[in-house]
Design a protein around this motif. Structure first.
Motif, mmCIF file in Angstrom:
data_model
loop_
_atom_site.group_PDB
_atom_site.id
_atom_site.type_symbol
_atom_site.label_atom_id
_atom_site.label_comp_id
_atom_site.label_asym_id
_atom_site.label_seq_id
_atom_site.Cartn_x
_atom_site.Cartn_y
_atom_site.Cartn_z
ATOM 1 N N GLN A 151 0.816 -1.209 0.000
ATOM 2 C CA GLN A 151 0.000 0.000 0.000
ATOM 3 C C GLN A 151 0.856 1.269 0.000
ATOM 4 O O GLN A 151 0.357 2.344 -0.310
ATOM 5 C CB GLN A 151 -0.935 -0.015 1.212
ATOM 6 C CG GLN A 151 -2.002 -1.101 1.114
ATOM 7 C CD GLN A 151 -2.933 -1.127 2.321
ATOM 8 O OE1 GLN A 151 -2.687 -0.460 3.324
ATOM 9 N NE2 GLN A 151 -3.992 -1.890 2.228
ATOM 10 N N ASN A 209 0.752 -0.064 -8.261
ATOM 11 C CA ASN A 209 0.304 -1.291 -7.608
ATOM 12 C C ASN A 209 -1.214 -1.350 -7.699
ATOM 13 O O ASN A 209 -1.897 -0.369 -7.371
ATOM 14 C CB ASN A 209 0.730 -1.318 -6.133
ATOM 15 C CG ASN A 209 2.215 -1.580 -5.968
ATOM 16 O OD1 ASN A 209 2.905 -1.902 -6.935
ATOM 17 N ND2 ASN A 209 2.710 -1.445 -4.751
ATOM 18 N N TYR A 210 -1.727 -2.490 -8.128
ATOM 19 C CA TYR A 210 -3.182 -2.629 -8.246
ATOM 20 C C TYR A 210 -3.511 -4.101 -8.018
ATOM 21 O O TYR A 210 -3.302 -4.939 -8.884
ATOM 22 C CB TYR A 210 -3.645 -2.184 -9.640
ATOM 23 C CG TYR A 210 -5.141 -2.318 -9.871
ATOM 24 C CD1 TYR A 210 -6.030 -1.399 -9.327
ATOM 25 C CD2 TYR A 210 -5.658 -3.366 -10.634
ATOM 26 C CE1 TYR A 210 -7.391 -1.513 -9.538
ATOM 27 C CE2 TYR A 210 -7.016 -3.483 -10.854
ATOM 28 C CZ TYR A 210 -7.885 -2.560 -10.303
ATOM 29 O OH TYR A 210 -9.237 -2.686 -10.510
ATOM 30 N N TRP A 257 -4.481 -6.544 -2.186
ATOM 31 C CA TRP A 257 -3.951 -5.885 -0.991
ATOM 32 C C TRP A 257 -4.051 -4.374 -1.048
ATOM 33 O O TRP A 257 -3.832 -3.701 -0.038
ATOM 34 C CB TRP A 257 -2.499 -6.314 -0.769
ATOM 35 C CG TRP A 257 -2.402 -7.695 -0.189
ATOM 36 C CD1 TRP A 257 -3.437 -8.514 0.164
ATOM 37 C CD2 TRP A 257 -1.206 -8.419 0.112
ATOM 38 N NE1 TRP A 257 -2.972 -9.700 0.652
ATOM 39 C CE2 TRP A 257 -1.604 -9.683 0.642
ATOM 40 C CE3 TRP A 257 0.147 -8.140 -0.008
ATOM 41 C CZ2 TRP A 257 -0.686 -10.645 1.035
ATOM 42 C CZ3 TRP A 257 1.063 -9.098 0.386
ATOM 43 C CH2 TRP A 257 0.659 -10.332 0.908
ATOM 44 N N THR A 258 -4.353 -3.800 -2.198
ATOM 45 C CA THR A 258 -4.611 -2.353 -2.282
ATOM 46 C C THR A 258 -6.116 -2.086 -2.354
ATOM 47 O O THR A 258 -6.528 -0.970 -2.644
ATOM 48 C CB THR A 258 -3.932 -1.730 -3.511
ATOM 49 O OG1 THR A 258 -4.543 -2.247 -4.710
ATOM 50 C CG2 THR A 258 -2.448 -2.042 -3.532
ATOM 51 N N LYS A 298 -7.424 -0.607 -5.574
ATOM 52 C CA LYS A 298 -7.283 0.821 -5.827
ATOM 53 C C LYS A 298 -5.869 1.064 -6.348
ATOM 54 O O LYS A 298 -4.936 0.362 -5.987
ATOM 55 C CB LYS A 298 -7.521 1.634 -4.553
ATOM 56 C CG LYS A 298 -8.941 1.526 -4.028
ATOM 57 C CD LYS A 298 -9.105 2.363 -2.765
ATOM 58 C CE LYS A 298 -10.530 2.257 -2.224
ATOM 59 N NZ LYS A 298 -10.693 3.038 -0.970
ATOM 60 N N ILE A 322 -2.356 2.457 -6.501
ATOM 61 C CA ILE A 322 -1.361 3.045 -5.614
ATOM 62 C C ILE A 322 -0.121 3.333 -6.447
ATOM 63 O O ILE A 322 0.448 2.423 -7.059
ATOM 64 C CB ILE A 322 -1.001 2.092 -4.460
ATOM 65 C CG1 ILE A 322 -2.259 1.736 -3.655
ATOM 66 C CG2 ILE A 322 0.059 2.717 -3.576
ATOM 67 C CD1 ILE A 322 -2.901 2.891 -2.935
#
Length: 573
Positions: free
Chosen positions: A174, A278-279, A282-283, A286, A288
């Motif tokens: 995240q 990052n998608y 764990w996000t 969303k 990041i």
């Protein structure tokens, strides 16, 4: 003879050494430590330890697999086994009392008892032994309570370990860092932030070049996905090889790389990681922004996806991923309505092409208008405004009619354009060189296989090698075909120059009064570097493409009659 009989009556046992992963075996409690402890314990008890198995299995999720492997041994061994020895209870299972009971019951069917080197698990006793009777209910373990406590402690310890480890990994993801294997085209790289070790991903050459090429060809828009796949495969793309593991978690080989397919191509261009995001789960799915740069820019990512997915930057510097972005637009029933020929002009606020309609007034008469701004529409989330059709059409026509060129400029343009094509030819030559290198590698591999074939007698092995040779031949032919298609011919350049000249000499016929709406839109891509907004049309500041940028420079340098009348600030009529 008596000694031999004594040996046959000696109690037999076997040991089990288990780790959760190969990494744990290297960094934590190793197989050697467990085997030594089991051997010393059996020797102390005077038991004959037949063997000690080592397994790399999760004690939390792979209980059934552990039981299967132990049972396979018990069914095949000629020894009468009495005890199964573990170093300690958490090496048996971490699945709690259920997991322990499952293993215990499975071994009891073969008359085998579980015991640990710490001797928390004691051999069962019979409460009616002194009377010479034996029932299921009369058997008990003197340390049953302690066993249950230890088994549950091992389960709780697993939860605590996973909470710390997974929780930290989620936090890092995240924050934009990487905790898993790098996607193809990247490699993991360790950095230090405030003295703490973190992991990011960086482009991995030459693998990243394939993915950059995929996005570039998608953005150019002049090739279908099938043609892009052929091109990428021709320059040598093969999927990343994967390690093949046996049941003991030992590497035994690698998979062969496979060629790119259309479905894989379409999945690749939709992965935000290639734009530096990052998608994932764990996000909370969303976007990041990663602590690393992607292979391509956000703009290139969006253009390559053509509305399938779209990375949108919000005013608060956060990002969101919008799916089916191209679907959020006006119904297609008026898409090519000849009443509105200039819908390619973009809105100043959202930079999207105008919509158009003819709302009726009180008299029932329609009033044609270009407009933008729709409530609850992600792509046009701004206040509605409209521009009368006559006003917008008039301003666009003034701009397009102002594109005039004299013969001297056209000659200069031809020379400059040829130079531009030479730059493109350089790219093609480089790609052609990569294809030739790929063909050479495939041929070398083919020769090696043929040499192997000479010395192999097994029919099955010969058949497998022959099939691989045939597949290589197919790949070689495909690469050669793609190389031939890429070559730039001089007559192609001359043909393009003739088309561009005709456009410059007849802007009204081709741009203002086209026979086909799609042709007009395609020609606008030749005129403008990016589609202009209405303000740029009014102010005479559109971003012109190559041939019209050249005209401005030509006018400055040569002071010739190459004017762009109307490309200056003027009042809206």
């Amino acid at each position: 003879m008596k000694e031999k009989q004594f040996q046959q009556q000696k109690i037999c046992s076997f040991g089990v050494a288990r780790v959760s992963s190969d990494k744990q075996a290297q960094e934590g409690e190793s197989f050697d430590d467990q085997r030594d402890a089991i051997s010393r314990f059996a020797e102390k008890k005077g038991w004959d330890n037949v063997c000690t198995f080592q397994f790399s299995l999760s004690g939390r999720t792979e209980v059934a697999e552990l039981i299967k492997r132990i049972v396979d041994f018990l069914e095949k061994t000629p020894h009468k086994i009495k005890y199964c020895i573990f170093k300690k209870i958490d090496r048996i299972t971490r699945a709690g009392t259920d997991g322990y009971s499952e293993i215990k019951i499975a071994l009891e069917k073969y008359g085998v008892e579980i015991i640990d080197t710490y001797e928390i698990i004691q051999p069962e006793r019979n409460t009616l032994e002194h009377l010479g009777f034996d029932y299921d209910w009369s058997h008990y373990s003197p340390t049953g309570t302690a066993i249950l406590m230890e088994v549950n402690r091992a389960k709780d310890e697993t939860r605590d370990i996973l909470t710390r480890m997974i929780g930290q990994e989620i936090s890092l993801v995240q924050q934009g860092y990487r905790v898993r294997q790098a996607p193809d085209g990247f490699k993991n790289e360790t950095i230090y932030v405030n003295g703490k070790k973190k992991c990011i991903i960086v482009p991995n050459s030459p693998r990243c070049d394939y993915y950059l090429k995929i996005f570039e060809l998608r953005v150019q828009g002049n090739l279908t996905d099938e043609e892009i796949v052929k091109h990428i495969n021709a320059i040598g793309f093969k999927s990343r090889q994967k390690i093949i593991w046996n049941i003991h978690r030992n590497p035994i080989g690698k998979t062969e790389g496979t060629a790119l397919t259309v479905k894989q191509l379409q999945r690749i261009v939709q992965r935000p990681v290639y734009a530096g995001f990052n998608y994932e789960k764990w996000t909370h799915y969303k976007l990041i922004k990663g602590q690393y740069d992607g292979i391509v820019s956000i703009d290139t990512f969006n253009r390559a996806n053509r509305g399938k997915v779209f990375i949108k930057e919000n005013n608060d510097k956060s990002y969101e991923l919008i799916h089916n972005y191209s679907a959020i637009r006006q119904s297609s029933r008026n898409k090519n309505n000849p009443l509105f020929p200039f819908k390619w002009v973009c809105c100043d606020k959202c930079k999207k092409p105008f919509l158009a309609s003819s709302p009726k007034g009180k008299s029932g008469e329609g009033f044609p208008v270009y407009h933008c701004g729709v409530k609850n529409n992600l792509s046009r989330n701004h206040k509605y405004y409209g521009i009368p059709k006559d006003v917008l059409d008039s301003n666009v026509e003034i701009l397009l009619k102002s594109l005039e060129f004299n013969d001297e400029y056209l000659d200069v343009f031809e020379k400059v354009l040829i130079n531009k094509y030479r730059e493109r030819e350089k790219e093609v030559v480089q790609d052609s060189s990569n294809i030739n290198r790929n063909i050479s590698n495939l041929q070398s591999e083919q020769v090696n296989l043929i040499n192997q074939l000479i010395n192999i007698e097994s029919k099955i092995a010969r058949k497998n090698i022959e099939e691989r040779i045939e597949r290589l031949e197919i790949d070689i032919n495909k690469a050669r075909s793609q190389r031939d298609e890429m070559e730039i011919k001089e007559h192609d350049i001359k043909s393009y120059i003739r088309s561009a000249k005709y456009l410059m000499e007849h802007p009204r016929e081709l741009l203002i009064e086209p026979d086909d709406f799609n042709i007009q839109k395609a020609l606008m891509n030749l005129v403008f570097d990016t589609m202009p907004t209405y303000s740029e049309i009014i102010n005479g500041t559109p971003k012109l493409a190559l041939i019209f940028k050249l005209s401005e420079q030509f006018k400055i340098n040569k002071n010739l009659l190459v004017t762009l009348r109307g490309i200056e600030p003027r009042l809206q009529p």
